[in-house]
Design a protein around this motif. Structure first.
Motif, PDB file in Angstrom:
ATOM      1  N   SER A   9      50.110  30.918  40.154  1.00  0.00           N
ATOM      2  CA  SER A   9      49.052  31.928  40.228  1.00  0.00           C
ATOM      3  C   SER A   9      49.419  33.096  39.330  1.00  0.00           C
ATOM      4  CB  SER A   9      48.851  32.436  41.660  1.00  0.00           C
ATOM      5  OG  SER A   9      48.403  31.410  42.517  1.00  0.00           O
ATOM      6  N   GLU A  10      48.396  33.793  38.848  1.00  0.00           N
ATOM      7  CA  GLU A  10      48.626  34.979  38.021  1.00  0.00           C
ATOM      8  C   GLU A  10      48.025  36.212  38.678  1.00  0.00           C
ATOM      9  OE1 GLU A  10      46.625  35.782  34.415  1.00  0.00           O
ATOM     10  OE2 GLU A  10      44.665  35.124  35.144  1.00  0.00           O
ATOM     11  N   SER A  11      48.480  37.372  38.219  1.00  0.00           N
ATOM     12  CA  SER A  11      47.872  38.635  38.592  1.00  0.00           C
ATOM     13  C   SER A  11      47.828  39.528  37.360  1.00  0.00           C
ATOM     14  CB  SER A  11      48.658  39.318  39.710  1.00  0.00           C
ATOM     15  OG  SER A  11      48.037  40.543  40.102  1.00  0.00           O
ATOM     16  N   VAL A  12      46.992  40.537  37.405  1.00  0.00           N
ATOM     17  CA  VAL A  12      46.942  41.535  36.335  1.00  0.00           C
ATOM     18  C   VAL A  12      46.978  42.917  36.961  1.00  0.00           C
ATOM     19  CG1 VAL A  12      45.678  40.022  34.758  1.00  0.00           C
ATOM     20  CG2 VAL A  12      44.405  41.579  36.235  1.00  0.00           C
ATOM     21  N   SER A  13      47.534  43.876  36.241  1.00  0.00           N
ATOM     22  CA  SER A  13      47.731  45.214  36.786  1.00  0.00           C
ATOM     23  C   SER A  13      46.456  46.036  36.744  1.00  0.00           C
ATOM     24  CB  SER A  13      48.813  45.939  35.989  1.00  0.00           C
ATOM     25  OG  SER A  13      48.303  46.304  34.718  1.00  0.00           O
ATOM     26  N   GLU A  14      46.527  47.214  37.335  1.00  0.00           N
ATOM     27  CA  GLU A  14      45.394  48.143  37.322  1.00  0.00           C
ATOM     28  C   GLU A  14      45.035  48.593  35.910  1.00  0.00           C
ATOM     29  OE1 GLU A  14      47.321  52.256  38.731  1.00  0.00           O
ATOM     30  OE2 GLU A  14      48.155  50.463  39.671  1.00  0.00           O
ATOM     31  N   THR A 262      33.602  44.177  34.263  1.00  0.00           N
ATOM     32  CA  THR A 262      33.655  43.986  35.707  1.00  0.00           C
ATOM     33  C   THR A 262      33.464  42.510  36.045  1.00  0.00           C
ATOM     34  OG1 THR A 262      32.727  46.174  36.086  1.00  0.00           O
ATOM     35  CG2 THR A 262      32.570  44.617  37.898  1.00  0.00           C
ATOM     36  N   GLY A 263      34.301  42.011  36.968  1.00  0.00           N
ATOM     37  CA  GLY A 263      34.077  40.688  37.524  1.00  0.00           C
ATOM     38  C   GLY A 263      34.653  39.537  36.749  1.00  0.00           C
ATOM     39  N   ARG A 264      35.592  39.796  35.827  1.00  0.00           N
ATOM     40  CA  ARG A 264      36.173  38.690  35.068  1.00  0.00           C
ATOM     41  C   ARG A 264      37.507  38.200  35.644  1.00  0.00           C
ATOM     42  NH1 ARG A 264      35.325  39.377  28.591  1.00  0.00           N
ATOM     43  NH2 ARG A 264      36.870  41.041  28.863  1.00  0.00           N
ATOM     44  N   LYS A 265      37.932  38.781  36.752  1.00  0.00           N
ATOM     45  CA  LYS A 265      39.212  38.372  37.329  1.00  0.00           C
ATOM     46  C   LYS A 265      39.034  37.976  38.794  1.00  0.00           C
ATOM     47  CE  LYS A 265      42.047  38.577  33.890  1.00  0.00           C
ATOM     48  NZ  LYS A 265      40.978  38.240  32.932  1.00  0.00           N
ATOM     49  N   VAL A 268      42.065  36.183  40.464  1.00  0.00           N
ATOM     50  CA  VAL A 268      43.083  37.193  40.778  1.00  0.00           C
ATOM     51  C   VAL A 268      42.683  37.963  42.036  1.00  0.00           C
ATOM     52  CG1 VAL A 268      44.142  39.347  39.975  1.00  0.00           C
ATOM     53  CG2 VAL A 268      43.880  37.425  38.400  1.00  0.00           C
ATOM     54  N   ASP A 269      41.394  38.257  42.175  1.00  0.00           N
ATOM     55  CA  ASP A 269      40.900  39.037  43.314  1.00  0.00           C
ATOM     56  C   ASP A 269      41.021  38.299  44.635  1.00  0.00           C
ATOM     57  OD1 ASP A 269      40.187  41.202  41.766  1.00  0.00           O
ATOM     58  OD2 ASP A 269      38.075  40.643  41.610  1.00  0.00           O
ATOM     59  N   THR A 270      41.048  36.952  44.594  1.00  0.00           N
ATOM     60  CA  THR A 270      40.952  36.193  45.845  1.00  0.00           C
ATOM     61  C   THR A 270      42.251  35.461  46.175  1.00  0.00           C
ATOM     62  OG1 THR A 270      39.830  34.430  44.597  1.00  0.00           O
ATOM     63  CG2 THR A 270      38.439  35.992  45.799  1.00  0.00           C
ATOM     64  N   ALA A 375      40.206  47.091  44.130  1.00  0.00           N
ATOM     65  CA  ALA A 375      39.886  46.580  42.802  1.00  0.00           C
ATOM     66  C   ALA A 375      41.097  46.269  41.934  1.00  0.00           C
ATOM     67  CB  ALA A 375      38.968  47.562  42.085  1.00  0.00           C
ATOM     68  N   ALA A 376      42.301  46.431  42.453  1.00  0.00           N
ATOM     69  CA  ALA A 376      43.514  45.997  41.748  1.00  0.00           C
ATOM     70  C   ALA A 376      44.493  45.457  42.777  1.00  0.00           C
ATOM     71  CB  ALA A 376      44.142  47.147  40.961  1.00  0.00           C
ATOM     72  N   TYR A 377      45.241  44.425  42.394  1.00  0.00           N
ATOM     73  CA  TYR A 377      46.266  43.780  43.226  1.00  0.00           C
ATOM     74  C   TYR A 377      45.679  43.004  44.407  1.00  0.00           C
ATOM     75  CZ  TYR A 377      48.607  47.256  40.424  1.00  0.00           C
ATOM     76  OH  TYR A 377      48.998  48.036  39.363  1.00  0.00           O
ATOM     77  N   GLY A 378      44.419  42.568  44.255  1.00  0.00           N
ATOM     78  CA  GLY A 378      43.836  41.644  45.212  1.00  0.00           C
ATOM     79  C   GLY A 378      43.078  42.315  46.341  1.00  0.00           C
ATOM     80  N   HIS A 379      41.988  41.675  46.737  1.00  0.00           N
ATOM     81  CA  HIS A 379      41.206  42.153  47.878  1.00  0.00           C
ATOM     82  C   HIS A 379      41.785  41.674  49.200  1.00  0.00           C
ATOM     83  CE1 HIS A 379      37.475  43.523  45.618  1.00  0.00           C
ATOM     84  NE2 HIS A 379      38.221  42.961  44.687  1.00  0.00           N
ATOM     85  N   PHE A 380      42.689  40.692  49.138  1.00  0.00           N
ATOM     86  CA  PHE A 380      43.210  40.079  50.355  1.00  0.00           C
ATOM     87  C   PHE A 380      44.734  40.130  50.376  1.00  0.00           C
ATOM     88  CE2 PHE A 380      39.302  37.545  49.233  1.00  0.00           C
ATOM     89  CZ  PHE A 380      38.465  38.314  50.028  1.00  0.00           C
TER      90      PHE A 380
END
Length: 405
Positions: A9-14, A262-265, A268-270, A375-380
């Motif tokens: 899995s990947e993540s991206v910063s603020e 907005t909405g391209r990650k 990452v969000d989920t 909006a950064a580092y995941g909603h969950f």
């Protein structure tokens, strides 16, 4: 079930350009909900070199009515945009909170949409759009999240905190991480590869004999230290491969390096690819939009099911039609790890939580300005605290156990 496999899995910063856009959109959601808790908001943001553009549709008392902005609202919108960029940390020639150009192209909500989703006196409001939403939970981590994503997020969160505190002054805002784990019997047993690409101050790179080797060593050793702090020690072995700024120089980043939207990650969000995604983004949308609120309630339900010990993994799907209040379907999958039949849980859920748009918002308390932090580092996998991240509470555990006894 597969006995052994690799998963990533990947993540991206603020500071990633798409996440800058997500945070700006959610800053506008918070601004408007703070004025009118029943506001309707669909705010899209585009960022690029020295430019932020807003577009979308809105409606709300004291915000925008009859084709006119309320007094002072345009100025508050611009102030929220610039403050968001400032808090992220962009004060660069190519993207600076104070000097960037700003365009506000938000307009009133379509009356055709409004008529389908506003509540009449004798019924609940309809869903803001058709769609499918998924929630997921796994006992891989204490946060009941996929481990690969959980660690990817936490690496970047720690790096951002160190950048802002001054502990790591050579870091700049735009950063990406990626964690690959080897699983045995569905449990993570080893980190095989970890990737971190971070924007940096001038000179902190060394590649193909170019740059400053000592400065790059400082950056590399710092990043490896963060990784060691975040991942359990038993997962880091002599076989773990580290890729830290593998392309070399990374001085130009953020919206100056690549446009953001907005909405391209959404992955990452989920759940980092460990579970399905219905396709709809969250950021920039008020909680009447089931893309957002139904994704939150499905995570809430899945997390409580796992927290109750009813399964080690759980996926839940809901579906909606625009203008229709009740969900069209409820689907539960325990992935062969459950102690009860999925059909019993599907039958029990409507008696525990009202799954209409308003029922979800009321149960979780979503009509509040609580979204910029999502909006950064995941909603969950976040900490439920006060009004923040209410879908991460596990207050449904005892009711679930009672309903399924």
């Amino acid at each position: 079930m597969r006995n052994s496999f690799l998963f990533t899995s990947e993540s991206v910063s603020e500071g990633h350009p798409d996440k800058v856009s997500d945070q700006i959109s959610d800053a506008i959601v918070d601004l408007f909900l703070g004025i009118d808790p029943e506001a309707r908001i669909a705010c899209e943001t585009m960022t690029t070199t020295q430019l932020v553009v807003l577009a979308g549709e809105i409606r709300g008392q004291g915000i925008y009515q009859d084709g006119q902005w309320a007094d002072g609202i345009p100025e508050k919108i611009e102030a929220a945009v610039r403050q968001t960029v400032r808090e992220i940390g962009y004060e660069q020639v190519g993207f600076h909170w104070k000097t960037l150009k700003f365009e506000n192209n938000l307009h009133g909500q379509s009356v055709d949409i409004a008529q389908g989703v506003d509540a009449a006196d004798d019924k609940d409001e309809g869903a803001g759009d058709q769609g499918i939403m998924f929630g997921y939970a796994s006992d891989e981590t204490p946060d009941l999240m996929p481990a690969t994503l959980d660690y990817s997020h936490k690496i970047l969160e720690q790096m951002a905190a160190d950048r802002k505190s001054g502990k790591a002054p050579f870091l700049e805002p735009d950063t990406k991480s990626q964690v690959t784990l080897r699983y045995a019997n569905e449990r993570p047993v080893e980190a095989t590869a970890i990737v971190v690409s971070t924007q940096h101050a001038p000179g902190y790179y060394f590649h193909n004999g170019e740059g400053d080797e000592a400065k790059y060593a400082e950056l590399r050793d710092y990043v490896k230290g963060v990784i060691a702090d975040v991942l359990p020690a038993e997962l880091l072995t002599d076989n773990t491969v580290y890729h830290i700024n593998p392309t070399g120089k990374f001085e130009i980043g953020g919206p100056d390096g690549d446009a953001g939207l907005t909405g391209r990650k959404i992955i990452v969000d989920t759940y980092g690819g460990a579970a399905p995604h219905g396709g709809g983004a969250f950021s920039g949308k008020d909680p009447t939009k089931v893309d957002r609120s139904a994704a939150y309630i499905t995570r809430y339900l899945a997390k409580n099911i796992v927290a109750a010990g009813l399964a080690r993994r759980c996926t839940i799907q809901l579906s909606y039609a625009i203008g229709v209040a009740e969900p069209l379907s409820i689907y539960v999958d325990l992935h062969g790890t459950g102690s009860v039949d999925e059909s019993r849980i599907e039958a029990a859920i409507p008696g525990l939580v009202k799954l209409t748009p308003r029922g979800i918002r009321t149960h979780l308390g979503l009509n509040k300005p609580i979204y910029r932090g999502t909006a950064a580092y995941g909603h969950f996998g976040r900490k439920a605290e006060g009004d923040l991240f209410p879908w991460e509470r596990t207050d449904l555990v005892e009711k679930l156990k009672a309903a399924l006894a």
